[in-house]
Design a protein around this motif. Structure first.
Motif, PDB file in Angstrom:
ATOM      1  N   ALA A   1      65.764  23.114  58.592  1.00 36.68           N
ATOM      2  CA  ALA A   1      66.274  23.102  57.304  1.00 36.68           C
ATOM      3  C   ALA A   1      65.140  23.982  56.474  1.00 36.68           C
ATOM      4  N   ARG A   2      63.907  23.639  56.596  1.00 34.93           N
ATOM      5  CA  ARG A   2      62.998  24.396  55.913  1.00 34.93           C
ATOM      6  C   ARG A   2      62.982  25.862  56.048  1.00 34.93           C
ATOM      7  N   THR A   3      63.273  26.298  57.367  1.00 38.34           N
ATOM      8  CA  THR A   3      63.091  27.614  57.928  1.00 38.34           C
ATOM      9  C   THR A   3      64.312  28.347  57.305  1.00 38.34           C
ATOM     10  N   LYS A   4      65.522  27.441  57.394  1.00 36.26           N
ATOM     11  CA  LYS A   4      66.780  28.134  56.745  1.00 36.26           C
ATOM     12  C   LYS A   4      66.509  28.296  55.164  1.00 36.26           C
ATOM     13  N   VAL A   5      65.890  27.482  54.399  1.00 32.21           N
ATOM     14  CA  VAL A   5      65.628  27.503  53.031  1.00 32.21           C
ATOM     15  C   VAL A   5      64.746  28.844  52.820  1.00 32.21           C
ATOM     16  N   ARG A   6      63.960  29.118  53.684  1.00 35.78           N
ATOM     17  CA  ARG A   6      63.067  30.405  53.353  1.00 35.78           C
ATOM     18  C   ARG A   6      63.815  31.645  53.846  1.00 35.78           C
ATOM     19  N   ARG A   7      64.664  31.481  54.827  1.00 38.53           N
ATOM     20  CA  ARG A   7      65.564  32.693  55.375  1.00 38.53           C
ATOM     21  C   ARG A   7      66.699  32.989  54.276  1.00 38.53           C
TER      22      ARG A   7
ATOM     23  N   GLU B   1      66.412  14.135  44.170  1.00 35.46           N
ATOM     24  CA  GLU B   1      65.415  15.045  44.367  1.00 35.46           C
ATOM     25  C   GLU B   1      66.047  16.222  45.133  1.00 35.46           C
ATOM     26  N   VAL B   2      67.155  16.243  45.851  1.00 30.42           N
ATOM     27  CA  VAL B   2      67.979  17.229  46.334  1.00 30.42           C
ATOM     28  C   VAL B   2      68.711  18.212  45.208  1.00 30.42           C
ATOM     29  N   GLU B   3      69.273  17.593  44.234  1.00 28.89           N
ATOM     30  CA  GLU B   3      69.811  18.188  43.311  1.00 28.89           C
ATOM     31  C   GLU B   3      68.846  19.045  42.291  1.00 28.89           C
ATOM     32  N   GLY B   4      67.502  18.322  42.138  1.00 22.98           N
ATOM     33  CA  GLY B   4      66.481  18.909  41.285  1.00 22.98           C
ATOM     34  C   GLY B   4      66.117  20.214  42.151  1.00 22.98           C
ATOM     35  N   ARG B   5      65.885  20.088  43.529  1.00 22.39           N
ATOM     36  CA  ARG B   5      65.418  21.065  44.261  1.00 22.39           C
ATOM     37  C   ARG B   5      66.506  22.166  44.364  1.00 22.39           C
ATOM     38  N   CYS B   6      67.877  21.991  44.240  1.00 22.67           N
ATOM     39  CA  CYS B   6      68.923  22.946  44.249  1.00 22.67           C
ATOM     40  C   CYS B   6      68.916  23.595  42.946  1.00 22.67           C
ATOM     41  N   MET B   7      68.627  22.936  41.934  1.00 25.81           N
ATOM     42  CA  MET B   7      68.537  23.707  40.585  1.00 25.81           C
ATOM     43  C   MET B   7      67.361  24.618  40.484  1.00 25.81           C
ATOM     44  N   LEU B   8      66.182  24.119  41.116  1.00 27.83           N
ATOM     45  CA  LEU B   8      65.228  24.983  40.999  1.00 27.83           C
ATOM     46  C   LEU B   8      65.059  26.143  41.788  1.00 27.83           C
ATOM     47  N   ALA B   9      65.835  26.155  43.204  1.00 20.53           N
ATOM     48  CA  ALA B   9      65.851  27.039  43.788  1.00 20.53           C
ATOM     49  C   ALA B   9      67.071  28.113  43.260  1.00 20.53           C
TER      50      ALA B   9
ATOM     51  N   SER C   1      67.648  28.343  39.889  1.00 16.88           N
ATOM     52  CA  SER C   1      66.914  29.013  38.823  1.00 16.88           C
ATOM     53  C   SER C   1      65.926  30.076  39.275  1.00 16.88           C
ATOM     54  N   LEU C   2      65.466  29.958  40.410  1.00 19.05           N
ATOM     55  CA  LEU C   2      64.199  30.901  40.720  1.00 19.05           C
ATOM     56  C   LEU C   2      64.800  32.118  40.960  1.00 19.05           C
ATOM     57  N   VAL C   3      66.201  32.125  41.760  1.00 16.39           N
ATOM     58  CA  VAL C   3      66.642  33.356  42.357  1.00 16.39           C
ATOM     59  C   VAL C   3      67.312  33.927  41.043  1.00 16.39           C
TER      60      VAL C   3
ATOM     61  N   LEU D   1      56.472  34.415  44.357  1.00 18.56           N
ATOM     62  CA  LEU D   1      57.784  33.925  44.991  1.00 18.56           C
ATOM     63  C   LEU D   1      57.640  33.190  46.202  1.00 18.56           C
ATOM     64  N   ALA D   2      56.720  33.699  46.920  1.00 16.78           N
ATOM     65  CA  ALA D   2      56.674  32.901  48.303  1.00 16.78           C
ATOM     66  C   ALA D   2      55.769  31.718  47.959  1.00 16.78           C
ATOM     67  N   THR D   3      54.857  31.513  47.189  1.00 18.98           N
ATOM     68  CA  THR D   3      54.236  30.244  46.570  1.00 18.98           C
ATOM     69  C   THR D   3      55.546  29.206  46.149  1.00 18.98           C
ATOM     70  N   ALA D   4      56.466  29.709  45.150  1.00 19.51           N
ATOM     71  CA  ALA D   4      57.279  28.970  44.817  1.00 19.51           C
ATOM     72  C   ALA D   4      58.311  28.416  45.755  1.00 19.51           C
ATOM     73  N   ILE D   5      58.534  29.353  46.474  1.00 18.82           N
ATOM     74  CA  ILE D   5      59.557  28.755  47.688  1.00 18.82           C
ATOM     75  C   ILE D   5      58.794  27.717  48.615  1.00 18.82           C
ATOM     76  N   GLU D   6      57.562  27.967  48.949  1.00 19.40           N
ATOM     77  CA  GLU D   6      56.905  26.879  49.667  1.00 19.40           C
ATOM     78  C   GLU D   6      56.758  25.539  48.999  1.00 19.40           C
ATOM     79  N   TYR D   7      56.653  25.499  47.659  1.00 17.04           N
ATOM     80  CA  TYR D   7      56.695  24.250  46.941  1.00 17.04           C
ATOM     81  C   TYR D   7      58.195  23.774  47.212  1.00 17.04           C
ATOM     82  N   LEU D   8      59.264  24.323  47.214  1.00 17.22           N
ATOM     83  CA  LEU D   8      60.501  23.993  47.386  1.00 17.22           C
ATOM     84  C   LEU D   8      60.962  23.369  48.716  1.00 17.22           C
ATOM     85  N   VAL D   9      60.164  23.655  49.646  1.00 20.20           N
ATOM     86  CA  VAL D   9      60.349  23.053  50.973  1.00 20.20           C
ATOM     87  C   VAL D   9      59.172  22.345  51.317  1.00 20.20           C
ATOM     88  N   ALA D  10      58.260  21.906  50.448  1.00 16.55           N
ATOM     89  CA  ALA D  10      57.149  21.023  50.699  1.00 16.55           C
ATOM     90  C   ALA D  10      57.667  19.696  50.813  1.00 16.55           C
TER      91      ALA D  10
END
Length: 182
Positions: free
Chosen positions: A81-87, A142-150, A152-154, A173-182
Motif C-alpha cells: 500500500a505504501r508503494t502504491k501511495v507513492r506511485r 487517521e485514514v481520513e486525515g491522511r486522505c485529506m492531507l494527500a 490537499s497536497l496534490v 513534495l517527496a518529504t511530504a509524501i514520505e510523511y503520509l506513508v510513514a
C-alpha cells in the motif's frame, strides 16, 4: 485519389482538454481547435453533434483517465500500500493531469453538472486512497486525515508560491509524501 483522412475523435478530445487546461471551458471552441489541429472545422461534425457534445466527451475522458485510469496504472505496478501511495503521487505530479484538473475545478464552481462529476471523481479517488491508507493505518480517523492531507497536497501544491529554503519543490513534495506513508 485517396479519401481524406479524418482527424480521430480522440484527437479532438485531447486538444479540447489542452485548451480547457490553458483557458477554461470558454477556450474550447471548434474553430480554434480546428486551426490548432490543422484541419477544417467540418471534420469536427463527423464526431460531435455540437460543442456541448465535445465538452461532455472531454469530461468523460477526464473522469476515466483521472480516476480509474490512475488506479489501474497504480495497481498494475504491484507492491504494498505504501508503494502504491507513492506511485499514485508520482503519476499525479508528473502525469500532466493537474492543469486540466484545476480547470475542471474552476469550471465546477459555475456549472452544477460539472460540480457533480467532480464530486464523483473526487469520491472515487478518495475511496481508493482509503483502501491504501487503511492497509497500514488501523484508525479510521487517521485514514481520513491522511486522505485529506494527500488530496490537499496534490491540489494545493499548485497554488503555493513559497520558496522552500535550500530545498527544491520536488524535494519538499517527496518529504511530504514520505510523511503520509510513514
Amino acid at each position: 485519389m485517396a479519401p481524406p483522412t479524418r482527424t480521430p475523435r480522440s484527437t479532438w478530445i485531447e486538444e479540447g482538454l489542452r485548451a480547457l487546461a490553458g483557458g477554461g471551458p470558454d477556450a474550447v471552441r471548434v474553430e480554434p481547435l480546428a486551426k490548432t489541429l490543422g484541419v477544417t472545422r467540418g471534420g469536427f461534425y463527423w464526431h460531435f453533434k455540437d460543442r456541448q457534445a465535445l465538452l461532455d466527451a472531454m469530461l468523460e475522458t477526464w473522469e476515466q483517465l483521472g480516476a480509474q485510469g490512475v488506479i489501474e496504472r497504480v495497481e498494475a505496478g504491484g507492491g504494498d500500500a505504501r508503494t502504491k501511495v507513492r506511485r499514485t503521487a508520482e503519476l499525479i505530479f508528473t502525469g500532466g493531469m493537474i492543469p486540466t484538473d484545476l480547470a475542471i475545478r474552476d469550471w465546477a464552481r459555475r456549472d452544477p453538472a460539472v460540480a457533480e462529476r467532480l464530486r464523483r471523481v473526487d469520491n472515487r479517488r478518495v475511496a481508493y486512497l482509503r483502501t491504501l491508507f487503511g492497509q497500514f493505518c488501523p484508525d479510521d480517523a487517521e485514514v481520513e486525515g491522511r486522505c485529506m492531507l494527500a488530496f490537499s497536497l496534490v491540489i494545493g501544491n499548485y497554488y503555493i508560491a513559497a520558496d522552500h529554503g535550500g530545498s527544491t519543490r520536488d524535494q519538499v513534495l517527496a518529504t511530504a509524501i514520505e510523511y503520509l506513508v510513514a
